[in-house]
Design an enzyme around this catalytic site. Structure first.
Site, PDB file in Angstrom:
ATOM      1  N   GLN A 121      52.577  39.018  30.085  1.00 36.96           N
ATOM      2  CA  GLN A 121      51.363  39.733  29.680  1.00 36.96           C
ATOM      3  C   GLN A 121      50.260  39.562  30.718  1.00 36.96           C
ATOM      4  OE1 GLN A 121      49.166  38.184  26.290  1.00 36.96           O
ATOM      5  NE2 GLN A 121      48.891  40.236  25.482  1.00 36.96           N
ATOM      6  N   GLY A 122      49.875  40.646  31.370  1.00 36.23           N
ATOM      7  CA  GLY A 122      48.798  40.602  32.365  1.00 36.23           C
ATOM      8  C   GLY A 122      47.509  41.154  31.787  1.00 36.23           C
ATOM      9  N   SER A 124      44.645  38.684  30.495  1.00 36.45           N
ATOM     10  CA  SER A 124      43.518  37.786  30.792  1.00 36.45           C
ATOM     11  C   SER A 124      43.233  37.701  32.291  1.00 36.45           C
ATOM     12  CB  SER A 124      43.828  36.379  30.276  1.00 36.45           C
ATOM     13  OG  SER A 124      43.941  36.389  28.890  1.00 36.45           O
ATOM     14  N   SER A 156      51.870  33.835  30.514  1.00 39.30           N
ATOM     15  CA  SER A 156      53.044  33.067  30.086  1.00 39.30           C
ATOM     16  C   SER A 156      54.306  33.679  30.680  1.00 39.30           C
ATOM     17  CB  SER A 156      53.177  33.081  28.564  1.00 39.30           C
ATOM     18  OG  SER A 156      51.957  32.749  27.971  1.00 39.30           O
ATOM     19  N   GLU A 239      50.038  41.208  17.958  1.00 39.20           N
ATOM     20  CA  GLU A 239      49.958  39.808  18.364  1.00 39.20           C
ATOM     21  C   GLU A 239      49.322  38.961  17.265  1.00 39.20           C
ATOM     22  OE1 GLU A 239      47.908  39.272  22.051  1.00 39.20           O
ATOM     23  OE2 GLU A 239      48.456  37.169  22.203  1.00 39.20           O
TER      24      GLU A 239
END
Lengths: 378, 373
Positions: A121-122, A124, A156, A239
């Site tokens: 997941q890009g 933040s 992550s 999420e």
């Protein structure tokens, strides 16, 4: 008000339970948590078994109730957690299924389901975090490609990922929520540097991802250009809404284990500790009921969990921390300070829960503004 | 599976809200604060609307609904701060003649719980049912939602010997536990019918201006009632939790209404994050308590009821405090209704399941592995 399952749902549960009883003993030994390639292979292997048995797409291609039963039964049986497939199965997959074109669905979903692709997941960024709309990673259109430069963080599984669900700013002039797009970026593209980040919990779970003129085809954009914020809200509702179901089951089991441990080691004689554990029993039971409530609401809303997910996420993240603080009390001084205790590791990782997926403070803002209609402001 | 109320249940709840808004609006609420004697006319109106007979079979003049519906209606009573021995009236409809219609007011006093022995609205009750002893309860079932209320149609006397204590006991100061060889065994739970003027009372000025209280010092054991006391206690705890839930939901609304209107430093205070976050936490407490209370009304198990009471108590008490905080100095005045919610929440917190005993029971259940999904 109804807590009963339909005969079809009960049958689904029984068949799944029977399958798990056969499949789990055949699993290879669990890998060392620090050995990332081994973890990837193990988690993808489990996903492949689920796929072959017809349970592969339950995370999004099923009714919310079926998804609930699936997550509940796999956890009760002690099946592996989604692990390296977390982003693919719980965020990116559902988002592509809901917002992608037929071509995009055909391209990206089968590899996720067959256990062939890991996503990260890009979202933040170092200067954005919970203020996601402040992201600065820029994508400039150049022919059929976007050329992307910037930095992501808290990513992550980045070092073992094949794809990244990436948020980029495609229109720097637009209001901050309007100029964002949602892209699928292949992690082997030139210009990507991944650097593992060590966390207070010890082993590296996260990474920083540096993007230096990375070219991503425009065809990899999910949703319209500059409409990435809305797509992102779909991702985040998954999420916050349903991603924790299995964990709540696990927490309830952990709580029972804590009580029995306290009984054995004499800590049970402390009435303050006993009451704390009793209180947590009420708390986790109610959290389970809140999940069932949200599942009903999601079913009625066409499958997408709503802002009610924030209510659950906020209370659950607090309760999880209280659970592992109570575990430290049960273990006593030496046990609480023993970094090799399983519960110590869980206590350390629980510290991220009130920060990840939007801090508790952000969740309270969301609840106050969207559910209680209080005026915006700071 | 959908834990949320059905359309019919929402309609029932809405009609209960409308009824209470009509018959027990703010003026009547404040009148009751000044003069807390029970409004008999209102009580009969509640009876006529089916408030007490909600779960009695239609053949017996009831509405024929179940515990989930009762919980929804009691939630509304909690929102409206409706005073009176509501739980007793509901649970003893069908047991005490006239209770179902609101013609007669019946009180319920648990003298076996933890020594508090409090009785609400003693001067207003025509009859009193006393329960005592600690009956086995652990994981007993409440019964399905279509089960009749506690004790309905069961008038046979209990089998335990020695229940006919002489009437002279009426004036005795001896605590019931030492009532002599004829006393029931301690592990059994019993219920008795009493005339409302038989117990000996010690004065107690109630902290809640809407709920007069008396402490029961001693009482005669007369006219045994064949009531399922553990079940009566469970249902009383659940309905009390529903009242707490309604109060907690109302104080969120009051806080939010005030925060949207009140301006300080040139902005509406609801724009301040400090105020926002208080309100958000209030809503979270309501949502978690609501899930627990509604589910407990369906599963029919004792532990979920205990857990629901713990969480609803917390929601009612802490929400009232936070509501007061959001109101600032205005909230501290007698004229604001916030203190009425807080004081009633304190009172209900002490009724039917005390915090310590409830948490101990929930802890014991963990040992037994009773972590039902």
């Amino acid at each position: 008000m109804d807590l009963t399952y339909t005969p079809e749902e009960e049958e689904f549960r029984v068949r799944l339970r029977e399958w798990l009883a056969k499949a789990l003993p055949e699993l290879p030994a669990r890998p060392d948590p620090l050995d990332w390639p081994a973890r990837r292979a193990y988690d993808l292997g489990w996903q492949r078994r689920l796929y072959d048995a017809g349970y592969g797409s339950l995370h999004w291609d099923a009714s919310p109730t079926q998804r609930l039963i699936f997550l509940e039964e796999t956890e009760l049986a002690g099946a592996p957690y989604v692990g390296a497939n977390f982003v693919g199965l719980l965020h990116a997959g559902p988002t592509i299924a809901a917002e992608g074109t037929d071509e995009q669905r055909a391209r990206w979903l089968p590899p996720i389901l067959r256990g062939e692709a890991v996503w990260c997941q890009g979202f933040s960024e170092p200067d954005a975090g919970s203020d996601l709309a402040a992201l600065r990673t820029r994508a400039v259109r150049d022919g059929d490609d976007y050329v992307i430069t910037g930095q992501k963080t808290w990513t992550s599984h980045a070092e073992i990922a094949d794809w990244c669900e990436l948020l980029v700013r495609t229109d720097p002039e637009a209001p901050r929520h309007r100029g964002i797009s949602w892209l699928a970026m292949p992690m082997d593209a030139p210009g990507i540097t991944v650097r593992p980040l060590r966390t207070l919990a010890g082993p590296a779970e996260f990474a920083e991802v540096f993007l230096d003129e990375v070219r991503v085809p425009v065809a990899n954009r999910v949703g319209a250009e500059h409409d990435g914020w809305r797509v992102t809200m779909v991702t985040l509702s998954f999420e916050r809404g349903t991603a924790f179901v299995g964990e709540v089951v696990a927490c309830r089991r952990t709580l029972g284990g804590l009580a029995r441990t306290a009984r054995v080691n004499g800590r049970w004689d402390d009435p303050v500790l006993r009451r704390r554990l009793g209180r947590l029993n009420a708390e986790f039971t109610a959290l389970w009921r809140l999940i069932q409530w949200n599942v009903g609401a999601a079913g009625a809303a066409g499958g997408t969990p709503g802002a009610g997910g924030s209510v659950f996420k906020l209370r659950y993240s607090q309760a999880r921390q209280e659970l592992y603080d109570a575990a430290a009390e049960v273990l006593g001084t030496a046990g609480a300070l023993d970094a090799d205790q399983e519960w110590t590791a869980a206590r350390l990782s629980s510290l991220s829960y009130t920060i990840a997926a939007g801090t508790s403070q952000i969740q309270r803002d969301i609840i106050a503004e969207r559910l209680l209609d209080l005026p915006k402001g700071r | 599976m959908d834990l949320r109320p059905t359309a019919d249940q929402r309609a029932l709840q809405a009609s209960a809200r409308d009824l209470l808004a009509c018959r027990f609006g703010r003026e009547r609420l404040r009148a009751a604060v000044d003069s807390p004697a029970l409004d008999r006319a209102l009580w009969r109106e509640l009876g006529a609307a089916g408030f007490f007979a909600l779960r009695l079979p239609e053949a017996d003049g009831g509405v024929g609904l179940g515990l989930p519906e009762a919980v929804l209606v009691f939630e509304e009573a909690g929102r409206a701060l409706l005073p009176g021995p509501l739980v007793a009236g509901h649970l003893l409809a069908g047991v005490v003649p006239g209770a179902a219609t609101g013609e007669r007011v019946v009180g319920l006093c648990d003298v076996g719980a933890d020594g508090a022995r409090l009785w609400e609205h003693p001067a207003d009750c025509d009859e009193l049912i006393l329960v005592e002893g600690t009956g086995p309860d652990a994981s007993a079932e409440i019964g399905g939602s279509d089960a009749p209320p506690v004790g309905a149609g069961t008038d046979a006397p209990p089998k335990t010997a020695g229940l006919d204590a002489p009437p002279e006991d009426a004036g005795s100061d001896a605590p019931p536990e030492s009532a002599g060889p004829g006393a029931p065994p301690e592990d059994a739970a019993h219920a008795y019918w009493n005339a409302s003027d038989w117990p000996t009372l010690a004065p107690l000025r109630s902290v809640d201006p809407l709920t007069p209280l008396a402490r029961v010092v001693s009482y005669p054991r007369r006219a045994p009632r064949a009531l399922d006391v553990p079940r009566l206690r469970r249902e009383a705890a659940l309905l009390t939790a529903a009242l707490q839930l309604g109060s907690a939901a109302r104080t969120v609304e009051m806080a939010v209404e005030h925060a949207r209107r009140r301006e300080q430093f040139g902005v509406r205070i609801g724009a301040f994050q400090a105020v926002k976050h208080l309100c958000a936490e209030m809503l979270i407490r309501v949502e978690i308590a609501r899930s627990a209370v509604y589910a407990a009304s369906l599963t029919g198990q004792s532990l979920p009821v205990i857990g629901a009471k713990v969480l609803a108590d917390e929601a009612a008490v802490r929400n009232a405090r936070d509501c007061l905080q959001v109101h600032g100095g205005i909230g501290f005045t007698w004229e604001a209704d916030v203190h009425l919610h807080l004081k009633r929440a304190w009172l209900r917190l002490e009724q039917w399941q005390s915090g310590a005993k409830a948490e101990e029971a929930l802890a014991e259940a963990l040992l037994a592995g009773e972590v039902a999904v």
